[in-house]
Design a protein around this motif. Structure first.
Motif, PDB file in Angstrom:
ATOM      1  N   ARG A 169       0.819  -1.208   0.000  1.00 50.52           N
ATOM      2  CA  ARG A 169       0.000   0.000   0.000  1.00 50.52           C
ATOM      3  C   ARG A 169       0.858   1.266   0.000  1.00 50.52           C
ATOM      4  N   GLN A 183       2.448  -7.239  -3.541  1.00 47.90           N
ATOM      5  CA  GLN A 183       1.242  -7.872  -2.991  1.00 47.90           C
ATOM      6  C   GLN A 183       1.118  -9.304  -3.500  1.00 47.90           C
ATOM      7  N   ASP A 210      -5.919   2.274 -11.401  1.00 47.50           N
ATOM      8  CA  ASP A 210      -7.285   1.874 -11.022  1.00 47.50           C
ATOM      9  C   ASP A 210      -7.394   0.354 -10.863  1.00 47.50           C
ATOM     10  N   GLU A 227      -5.485  -0.832  -7.804  1.00 51.52           N
ATOM     11  CA  GLU A 227      -6.271  -0.545  -6.604  1.00 51.52           C
ATOM     12  C   GLU A 227      -7.375  -1.582  -6.430  1.00 51.52           C
ATOM     13  N   LEU A 228      -7.991  -1.990  -7.524  1.00 50.82           N
ATOM     14  CA  LEU A 228      -9.024  -3.020  -7.475  1.00 50.82           C
ATOM     15  C   LEU A 228      -8.451  -4.333  -6.942  1.00 50.82           C
ATOM     16  N   LEU A 246      -5.697  -4.695  -5.044  1.00 54.56           N
ATOM     17  CA  LEU A 246      -5.335  -4.527  -3.637  1.00 54.56           C
ATOM     18  C   LEU A 246      -6.577  -4.609  -2.752  1.00 54.56           C
ATOM     19  N   ALA A 247      -7.649  -3.958  -3.178  1.00 53.29           N
ATOM     20  CA  ALA A 247      -8.873  -3.959  -2.393  1.00 53.29           C
ATOM     21  C   ALA A 247      -9.446  -5.369  -2.265  1.00 53.29           C
ATOM     22  N   ALA A 248      -9.275  -6.184  -3.311  1.00 50.12           N
ATOM     23  CA  ALA A 248      -9.820  -7.540  -3.302  1.00 50.12           C
ATOM     24  C   ALA A 248      -8.986  -8.494  -2.461  1.00 50.12           C
ATOM     25  N   THR A 249      -7.734  -8.133  -2.188  1.00 51.67           N
ATOM     26  CA  THR A 249      -6.829  -9.072  -1.511  1.00 51.67           C
ATOM     27  C   THR A 249      -6.297  -8.585  -0.173  1.00 51.67           C
ATOM     28  N   ASP A 250      -6.556  -7.350   0.196  1.00 52.24           N
ATOM     29  CA  ASP A 250      -6.035  -6.835   1.470  1.00 52.24           C
ATOM     30  C   ASP A 250      -6.508  -7.656   2.663  1.00 52.24           C
ATOM     31  N   ARG A 251      -7.704  -8.227   2.579  1.00 53.30           N
ATOM     32  CA  ARG A 251      -8.266  -8.960   3.719  1.00 53.30           C
ATOM     33  C   ARG A 251      -7.396 -10.139   4.146  1.00 53.30           C
ATOM     34  N   GLN A 307     -14.752 -15.585   3.533  1.00 55.43           N
ATOM     35  CA  GLN A 307     -14.880 -14.209   3.047  1.00 55.43           C
ATOM     36  C   GLN A 307     -15.644 -13.340   4.060  1.00 55.43           C
TER      37      GLN A 307
END
Length: 210
Positions: free
Chosen positions: A31, A64, A128, A131-132, A134-139, A210
């Motif tokens: 990040r 990542q 973009d 970012e998509l 990262l958002a899908a895998t940060d968890r 999830q």
């Protein structure tokens, strides 16, 4: 794999997951590089800022992906350092949807021009999509599946299979361990990548947590 069919009903069965984390030991996290990419686009845009933004976004993406595939045991069975191969590993593990990966591959191919200065549109599109991803895998960095304890299954099904009551991911080693109850005895089976059953069970773990 027919053995999994009776576990697929995510509404009917209340799975009891446990979690672990992905440790990031370096000074910077993926990040951080992504934030650098955003900052590179602030102010007047020139060749230097566009190139820096693209490179930092790529660093965020590659970092990542490396952390994820290493956690799921990519290095346990291969020395390949190919980024497309790592993305395919992500896909097989069910880490991120094929739709996101297809977008990522498409835009990545569009900006892979040696020594060429990317356009502002190319850089923004790439950022973009990163970012998509990262958002899908940060968890996974704070809710990585450790193991799932299965509840009791219907009695009508119990005579068809030896019940698996626990599935555990062994982080970094590319292994899942299945614990079964067979006639009052516990039995354990270790499945290792790149066995296709490993990817089926890992995808199932990720889907259920999830």
């Amino acid at each position: 794999m027919k053995e999994l069919e009776k576990y697929f009903d995510l509404v009917k069965y209340d799975y009891d997951p446990e979690w672990q984390i992905i440790d990031v030991t370096g000074d910077l996290k993926p990040r951080d590089y992504f934030i650098f990419a955003i900052k590179d686009l602030e102010g007047d845009l020139d060749s230097r800022s566009l190139i820096n933004a693209l490179l930092n976004a790529k660093r965020a993406l590659h970092y990542q992906v490396d952390l994820l595939v290493d956690t799921y045991g990519y290095k346990s069975h291969t020395n390949r350092n190919s980024f497309p191969a790592k993305l395919e590993y992500c896909k097989k593990c069910g880490i991120v949807s094929p739709r996101v990966l297809n977008k990522l591959n498409k835009i990545r191919n569009e900006v892979e021009h040696d020594y060429a200065v990317p356009t502002e549109t190319e850089v923004n599109d790439f950022i973009d999509v990163v970012e998509l991803f990262l958002a899908a895998t940060d968890r996974f960095f704070y809710r990585l599946p450790d193991n799932i304890v299965f509840p009791g299954l219907d009695e009508q099904n119990s005579d068809k299979f030896s019940d698996i009551y626990n599935v555990k991911l062994i982080k970094n080693l590319g292994q899942v361990i299945l614990a079964r109850q067979v006639n009052d005895n516990e039995q354990y089976e270790t499945i290792k990548a790149p066995d296709e059953r490993f990817f089926i069970w890992i995808s199932f773990l990720n889907r259920c947590t999830q």
